[in-house]
Design a protein around this motif. Structure first.
Motif, PDB file in Angstrom:
ATOM      1  N   THR A   6      -8.793  22.960 -30.407  1.00 23.87           N
ATOM      2  CA  THR A   6      -8.694  23.621 -29.099  1.00 23.87           C
ATOM      3  C   THR A   6      -7.980  22.780 -28.053  1.00 23.87           C
ATOM      4  O   THR A   6      -7.902  23.185 -26.886  1.00 23.87           O
ATOM      5  CB  THR A   6     -10.100  23.960 -28.573  1.00 23.87           C
ATOM      6  OG1 THR A   6     -10.865  22.746 -28.461  1.00 23.87           O
ATOM      7  CG2 THR A   6     -10.823  24.917 -29.512  1.00 23.87           C
ATOM      8  N   ASP A   7      -7.445  21.626 -28.421  1.00 25.29           N
ATOM      9  CA  ASP A   7      -6.842  20.736 -27.423  1.00 25.29           C
ATOM     10  C   ASP A   7      -5.702  21.407 -26.670  1.00 25.29           C
ATOM     11  O   ASP A   7      -5.592  21.290 -25.437  1.00 25.29           O
ATOM     12  CB  ASP A   7      -6.341  19.453 -28.088  1.00 25.29           C
ATOM     13  CG  ASP A   7      -7.474  18.536 -28.510  1.00 25.29           C
ATOM     14  OD1 ASP A   7      -8.634  18.836 -28.145  1.00 25.29           O
ATOM     15  OD2 ASP A   7      -7.217  17.545 -29.217  1.00 25.29           O
ATOM     16  N   LEU A   8      -4.825  22.086 -27.393  1.00 25.16           N
ATOM     17  CA  LEU A   8      -3.701  22.755 -26.726  1.00 25.16           C
ATOM     18  C   LEU A   8      -4.196  23.771 -25.703  1.00 25.16           C
ATOM     19  O   LEU A   8      -3.688  23.842 -24.582  1.00 25.16           O
ATOM     20  CB  LEU A   8      -2.837  23.478 -27.762  1.00 25.16           C
ATOM     21  CG  LEU A   8      -1.686  22.725 -28.412  1.00 25.16           C
ATOM     22  CD1 LEU A   8      -1.021  23.622 -29.447  1.00 25.16           C
ATOM     23  CD2 LEU A   8      -0.672  22.248 -27.385  1.00 25.16           C
ATOM     24  N   ALA A   9      -5.186  24.568 -26.113  1.00 26.22           N
ATOM     25  CA  ALA A   9      -5.719  25.593 -25.209  1.00 26.22           C
ATOM     26  C   ALA A   9      -6.371  24.964 -23.988  1.00 26.22           C
ATOM     27  O   ALA A   9      -6.195  25.443 -22.857  1.00 26.22           O
ATOM     28  CB  ALA A   9      -6.727  26.459 -25.958  1.00 26.22           C
ATOM     29  N   GLU A  10      -7.112  23.898 -24.206  1.00 21.00           N
ATOM     30  CA  GLU A  10      -7.800  23.248 -23.085  1.00 21.00           C
ATOM     31  C   GLU A  10      -6.793  22.666 -22.097  1.00 21.00           C
ATOM     32  O   GLU A  10      -6.935  22.834 -20.869  1.00 21.00           O
ATOM     33  CB  GLU A  10      -8.718  22.150 -23.608  1.00 21.00           C
ATOM     34  CG  GLU A  10      -9.550  21.488 -22.534  1.00 21.00           C
ATOM     35  CD  GLU A  10     -10.554  20.512 -23.100  1.00 21.00           C
ATOM     36  OE1 GLU A  10     -11.423  20.053 -22.333  1.00 21.00           O
ATOM     37  OE2 GLU A  10     -10.477  20.189 -24.309  1.00 21.00           O
ATOM     38  N   LYS A  11      -5.756  21.996 -22.610  1.00 26.67           N
ATOM     39  CA  LYS A  11      -4.747  21.411 -21.737  1.00 26.67           C
ATOM     40  C   LYS A  11      -3.973  22.485 -20.968  1.00 26.67           C
ATOM     41  O   LYS A  11      -3.480  22.241 -19.869  1.00 26.67           O
ATOM     42  CB  LYS A  11      -3.781  20.560 -22.551  1.00 26.67           C
ATOM     43  CG  LYS A  11      -4.411  19.284 -23.100  1.00 26.67           C
ATOM     44  CD  LYS A  11      -3.437  18.535 -23.991  1.00 26.67           C
ATOM     45  CE  LYS A  11      -4.081  17.283 -24.587  1.00 26.67           C
ATOM     46  NZ  LYS A  11      -3.166  16.591 -25.540  1.00 26.67           N
ATOM     47  N   ALA A  12      -3.896  23.672 -21.565  1.00 23.80           N
ATOM     48  CA  ALA A  12      -3.190  24.769 -20.899  1.00 23.80           C
ATOM     49  C   ALA A  12      -4.056  25.475 -19.870  1.00 23.80           C
ATOM     50  O   ALA A  12      -3.592  26.395 -19.186  1.00 23.80           O
ATOM     51  CB  ALA A  12      -2.713  25.779 -21.940  1.00 23.80           C
ATOM     52  N   GLY A  13      -5.327  25.056 -19.755  1.00 15.96           N
ATOM     53  CA  GLY A  13      -6.216  25.645 -18.765  1.00 15.96           C
ATOM     54  C   GLY A  13      -6.925  26.902 -19.214  1.00 15.96           C
ATOM     55  O   GLY A  13      -7.548  27.598 -18.399  1.00 15.96           O
ATOM     56  N   LEU A  14      -6.880  27.211 -20.527  1.00 16.62           N
ATOM     57  CA  LEU A  14      -7.588  28.388 -21.029  1.00 16.62           C
ATOM     58  C   LEU A  14      -9.091  28.120 -21.041  1.00 16.62           C
ATOM     59  O   LEU A  14      -9.537  26.986 -21.242  1.00 16.62           O
ATOM     60  CB  LEU A  14      -7.096  28.752 -22.426  1.00 16.62           C
ATOM     61  CG  LEU A  14      -5.607  29.042 -22.576  1.00 16.62           C
ATOM     62  CD1 LEU A  14      -5.284  29.432 -24.009  1.00 16.62           C
ATOM     63  CD2 LEU A  14      -5.159  30.128 -21.613  1.00 16.62           C
ATOM     64  N   THR A  15      -9.872  29.152 -20.869  1.00 22.58           N
ATOM     65  CA  THR A  15     -11.321  29.011 -20.843  1.00 22.58           C
ATOM     66  C   THR A  15     -11.849  28.732 -22.245  1.00 22.58           C
ATOM     67  O   THR A  15     -11.494  29.420 -23.206  1.00 22.58           O
ATOM     68  CB  THR A  15     -11.977  30.294 -20.298  1.00 22.58           C
ATOM     69  OG1 THR A  15     -11.509  30.513 -18.965  1.00 22.58           O
ATOM     70  CG2 THR A  15     -13.488  30.177 -20.286  1.00 22.58           C
ATOM     71  N   LEU A  16     -12.703  27.718 -22.338  1.00 21.58           N
ATOM     72  CA  LEU A  16     -13.397  27.415 -23.587  1.00 21.58           C
ATOM     73  C   LEU A  16     -14.854  27.819 -23.450  1.00 21.58           C
ATOM     74  O   LEU A  16     -15.452  27.681 -22.385  1.00 21.58           O
ATOM     75  CB  LEU A  16     -13.308  25.925 -23.926  1.00 21.58           C
ATOM     76  CG  LEU A  16     -11.912  25.284 -24.013  1.00 21.58           C
ATOM     77  CD1 LEU A  16     -12.048  23.844 -24.489  1.00 21.58           C
ATOM     78  CD2 LEU A  16     -11.002  26.076 -24.946  1.00 21.58           C
ATOM     79  N   ALA A  17     -15.427  28.304 -24.541  1.00 25.11           N
ATOM     80  CA  ALA A  17     -16.838  28.698 -24.554  1.00 25.11           C
ATOM     81  C   ALA A  17     -17.241  28.903 -25.999  1.00 25.11           C
ATOM     82  O   ALA A  17     -16.397  29.107 -26.876  1.00 25.11           O
ATOM     83  CB  ALA A  17     -17.066  29.986 -23.752  1.00 25.11           C
ATOM     84  N   GLY A  18     -18.533  28.846 -26.257  1.00 20.44           N
ATOM     85  CA  GLY A  18     -19.018  29.153 -27.585  1.00 20.44           C
ATOM     86  C   GLY A  18     -18.465  28.284 -28.685  1.00 20.44           C
ATOM     87  O   GLY A  18     -18.362  28.703 -29.837  1.00 20.44           O
ATOM     88  N   GLY A  19     -18.076  27.062 -28.348  1.00 23.43           N
ATOM     89  CA  GLY A  19     -17.543  26.155 -29.352  1.00 23.43           C
ATOM     90  C   GLY A  19     -16.077  26.340 -29.660  1.00 23.43           C
ATOM     91  O   GLY A  19     -15.547  25.702 -30.582  1.00 23.43           O
TER      92      GLY A  19
END
Length: 401
Positions: A241-254
């Motif tokens: 999920t690193d790419l998504a997190e760096k892009a500011g996407l919401t993370l949840a549920g692992g």
């Protein structure tokens, strides 16, 4: 919403390749790019711990035929690492510094085997199983003279143990939980798998964790040591999920939070497969599944979402396993420690179907060495059927649908 002129998919595993195929099957004829880190054309993972590791095949099944990507106009780029997503600009950046624009983006970045936070976890001899290279390399060590220690008694650990024993290796499986697969299947069915492997010569060290790895095996939390010239980690996977997190996407549920139709918090970006923490309409909560069928089915579904079909993904989880002479299929999602277990057939003979009920409704079903009722089982689980334990034990299942 206008049809996108350019779609980029990051991740060339089963989920990403299935999405590319489904887009073309639905008639999408604009620019379609599939970016993958591995050098191989997209392939399916189940064979890595089954046929390839057993020696029955030298490569896994490809998702599509080799010429599919060229003949269908899919711009497949292998050996490419995406380093950045810029949602505001609608571009992704790869490791060569090249930028690729998109109207819609699909994240299918998969997962990476977990390690353990214990001393010497970085020893070069520790093995994980995620790629075809991993499987072929591990298979080469599974000889009749090998002492194999497997850390983790989940699905990967159990399948690797079965493959190792088929090659004649001495096998010990270590896990801090007191039974294999207990978290998924509960104690009674977990005991079936413990006995299965014990009957085939596997040594169990259950209820005790790993304190450290050593050059000669593992040291356990009770101070004992298990010798092994081959040590395999099967302790789960971490979603990428690193790419998504760096892009500011919401993370949840692992994982990466996606809505019922698999869209992320950025409306132009979807996420599928191992990383997708899906707001599942059936379960009323986020569900993240790392199995083969989920990657394949979400890949097919996301094509519709991208092309404007605002339909929820409602498919229930499905997975299968083959260990020695035991084959099984599991459908649904149960809380095995708390749901009511109902068994049809014989646990001792390893010829049964297990059902999990909650408040009188079917949550999941697993058929073991029974192959005639798959369609009925799927229909009953899909319907969240209201059934009694007596019906499940004795009625003709197709009559309950």
């Amino acid at each position: 919403m206008a049809e996108p002129q350019r779609i980029v998919i990051i991740g060339s595993g089963l989920a990403g390749a299935s999405a590319a195929g489904a887009l073309r099957e639905r008639g999408y004829d604009k620019k379609l790019m599939l970016l993958g880190r591995e050098a191989h054309q997209p392939y399916e993972l189940p064979a890595l711990s089954k046929d390839v590791l057993l020696g029955n095949a030298d490569e896994p099944h490809r998702v599509h035929e080799p010429d599919f990507y060229e003949t269908h106009g899919v711009d497949l780029r292998l050996g490419v690492e995406v380093t950045e997503i810029r949602p505001g600009e609608r571009v992704v950046v790869d490791s060569d510094g090249a930028t690729h624009s998109y109207d819609r983006l699909v994240l299918a970045t998969g997962s990476t085997p977990r390690t353990l936070p214990v001393p010497n976890a970085d020893l070069p001899g520790l093995r994980t199983l995620r790629t075809v290279e991993d499987s072929l390399s591990l298979r080469g060590t599974l000889t009749a003279t090998a002492e194999v220690v497997i850390v983790g008694a989940g699905w990967i650990g159990c399948e690797v143990a079965a493959a190792a024993r088929s090659h004649g290796a001495d096998v010990t499986v270590v896990d801090p939980v007191d039974l294999p697969l207990r978290r998924v299947l509960g104690p009674k069915v977990g005991e079936v798998f413990r006995r299965l492997h014990a009957d085939h010569g596997v040594h169990w060290r259950l209820g005790v964790g790993v304190e450290a790895f050593t050059p000669h095996g593992v040291r356990l939390a009770d101070g004992s040591e298990v010798a092994g010239d081959v040590v395999v980690l099967g302790v789960g996977a971490k979603p990428n999920t690193d790419l998504a997190e760096k892009a500011g996407l919401t993370l949840a549920g692992g994982g990466v939070a996606v809505d019922a139709a698999l869209r992320t918090s950025s409306p132009d970006i979807c996420a599928i497969g191992d990383i997708a923490a899906h707001d599942h309409p059936r379960y009323g909560r986020r569900v993240r599944v790392e199995h083969w069928a989920n990657a394949k089915d979400q890949g097919a579904h996301v094509a519709g979402t991208i092309l404007g079909r605002d339909e929820p993904y409602t498919t229930v989880p499905y997975f299968f396993s083959d260990q020695y002479d035991l084959g099984m299929e599991y459908r649904g999602l149960a809380d095995a420690e708390h749901d009511q277990l109902v068994v049809r057939g014989s646990l001792e003979a390893r010829d049964f179907t297990a059902f999990w009920l909650r408040e009188g409704r079917l949550q999941a079903a697993m058929n073991v060495n029974q192959w005639d009722d798959g369609v009925a089982l799927q229909a009953l689980v899909d319907a969240h059927a209201a059934v009694s334990p007596d019906q499940l034990r004795s009625a003709t299942l197709s009559d309950l649908v």
